[in-house]
Motif scaffolding. Structure first.
Motif, mmCIF file in Angstrom:
data_model
loop_
_atom_site.group_PDB
_atom_site.id
_atom_site.type_symbol
_atom_site.label_atom_id
_atom_site.label_comp_id
_atom_site.label_asym_id
_atom_site.label_seq_id
_atom_site.Cartn_x
_atom_site.Cartn_y
_atom_site.Cartn_z
ATOM 1 N N SER A 133 0.979 -1.090 0.097
ATOM 2 C CA SER A 133 0.048 0.264 -0.057
ATOM 3 C C SER A 133 0.814 1.215 0.030
ATOM 4 N N THR A 134 1.806 1.235 0.684
ATOM 5 C CA THR A 134 2.915 2.376 0.755
ATOM 6 C C THR A 134 4.016 1.737 0.458
ATOM 7 N N PRO A 135 4.712 1.804 -0.907
ATOM 8 C CA PRO A 135 6.232 1.121 -1.007
ATOM 9 C C PRO A 135 7.122 2.104 -0.852
ATOM 10 N N TYR A 136 8.168 1.666 -0.410
ATOM 11 C CA TYR A 136 9.505 2.595 0.034
ATOM 12 C C TYR A 136 10.640 2.054 -0.966
ATOM 13 N N SER A 145 11.925 2.373 5.023
ATOM 14 C CA SER A 145 10.571 3.007 5.794
ATOM 15 C C SER A 145 10.560 4.407 5.037
ATOM 16 N N ALA A 146 11.267 4.946 3.714
ATOM 17 C CA ALA A 146 11.200 6.206 3.418
ATOM 18 C C ALA A 146 11.575 6.238 1.959
ATOM 19 N N ASN A 147 11.247 7.273 1.338
ATOM 20 C CA ASN A 147 11.898 7.535 -0.174
ATOM 21 C C ASN A 147 12.592 8.625 -0.351
ATOM 22 N N TRP A 173 21.900 -4.308 -0.980
ATOM 23 C CA TRP A 173 22.475 -3.297 -2.001
ATOM 24 C C TRP A 173 21.260 -2.481 -2.511
ATOM 25 N N ILE A 174 20.107 -2.960 -2.869
ATOM 26 C CA ILE A 174 19.005 -2.240 -3.131
ATOM 27 C C ILE A 174 18.096 -2.236 -1.493
ATOM 28 N N PRO A 175 17.676 -0.909 -1.386
ATOM 29 C CA PRO A 175 17.255 -0.716 -0.046
ATOM 30 C C PRO A 175 15.930 -0.772 0.210
ATOM 31 N N VAL A 176 15.289 -1.760 -0.210
ATOM 32 C CA VAL A 176 13.759 -2.313 -0.515
ATOM 33 C C VAL A 176 13.421 -3.621 0.453
ATOM 34 N N ASN A 177 12.675 -3.472 1.608
ATOM 35 C CA ASN A 177 12.450 -4.679 2.152
ATOM 36 C C ASN A 177 11.430 -5.349 1.450
ATOM 37 N N PHE A 178 11.862 -6.355 0.645
ATOM 38 C CA PHE A 178 10.961 -7.505 0.066
ATOM 39 C C PHE A 178 10.282 -8.360 0.928
#
Length: 236
Positions: free
Chosen positions: A71-74, A79-81, A140-145
């Motif tokens: 719903s709120t992808p970062y 936790s942020a963009n 290295w990719i800052p996305v929490n999959f």
């Protein structure tokens, strides 16, 4: 039986020295021709390039799934963009210290301090991870999959098969020649781009994947939802 017949029956045929030399010469010529045709070094480069293309496709699919399932992808951190540029065409030199480029190199390779990335001055140009393959936002990719229902769609973040600086490059000077993956994102629209360098003649000349990927940089192979986030220069 005459002595002549006995002598003839007891004589065995064999190769002469000249015949052996001819056979050896033919084998040598065929071996050289085979090496020239197969070109092991080029074959290895093409194999690595195929892996890079596959890796970037995997990353793009995983990021796309994350964006459509959250719903709120970062895309800029867990936790942020704030690490994403304001827009895809915003110059890095005007973004401030929070906006970053992300590289697949581990921090053990040395923290990148190149301040001319994207052709502009960048206060905090790059981010790397000590464990770059993790999918929990610390890779290295800052996305929490891992926040996705059912867990991450990939077990590990792919790394470039070589994952090292090119000759002449260093933490203070990173060019597009370095065989590492690059990631960046934008806030409006919320989008991402992942780039890789290709090294084989097949994919950089005869079938140049870098000029037919739909991106704006003919020096790199690009995938993503917006291919203008990373610029057109050779210094990345």
């Amino acid at each position: 039986m005459s002595s002549y017949k006995k002598q003839s029956l007891g004589t065995k045929g064999g190769f002469t020295l000249l015949e052996l030399l001819i056979v050896v010469s033919i084998i040598a010529i065929l071996s050289v021709a085979l090496v020239l045709v197969l070109n092991p070094a080029e074959t290895l480069k093409k194999s690595r390039d195929a892996q890079r293309i596959s890796d970037l496709s995997t990353i793009k699919t995983a990021l796309g799934l994350y964006m459509t399932s959250t719903s709120t992808p970062y895309l800029g951190s867990a936790s942020a963009n704030t690490a994403c540029k304001a827009t895809p065409t915003t110059a890095y030199g005007t973004t401030g210290a929070t906006v970053k480029l992300f590289y697949s190199l581990p921090t053990s390779a040395g923290t990148i301090s190149d301040t001319t990335l994207d052709g502009s001055s960048v206060t905090t140009p790059a981010s790397q991870s000590g464990t770059p393959s993790l999918t929990d936002g610390t890779g290295w990719i800052p996305v929490n999959f891992d926040t996705l229902t059912g867990g991450s769609p990939i077990s590990n973040l792919p790394l470039d098969p070589v994952n090292a600086f090119a000759t002449g490059d260093s933490v203070s000077t990173v060019s597009s020649a370095s065989l590492i993956y690059r990631y960046a994102c934008s806030q409006t629209p919320l989008a991402f781009e992942v780039d890789a360098q290709l090294e084989s003649i097949a994919y950089t000349s005869s079938e140049n994947k870098r000029t037919t990927d739909g991106g704006n940089n003919d020096n790199l192979y690009e995938v993503g939802t917006n291919l203008k986030i990373l610029g057109t220069g050779t210094d990345f």
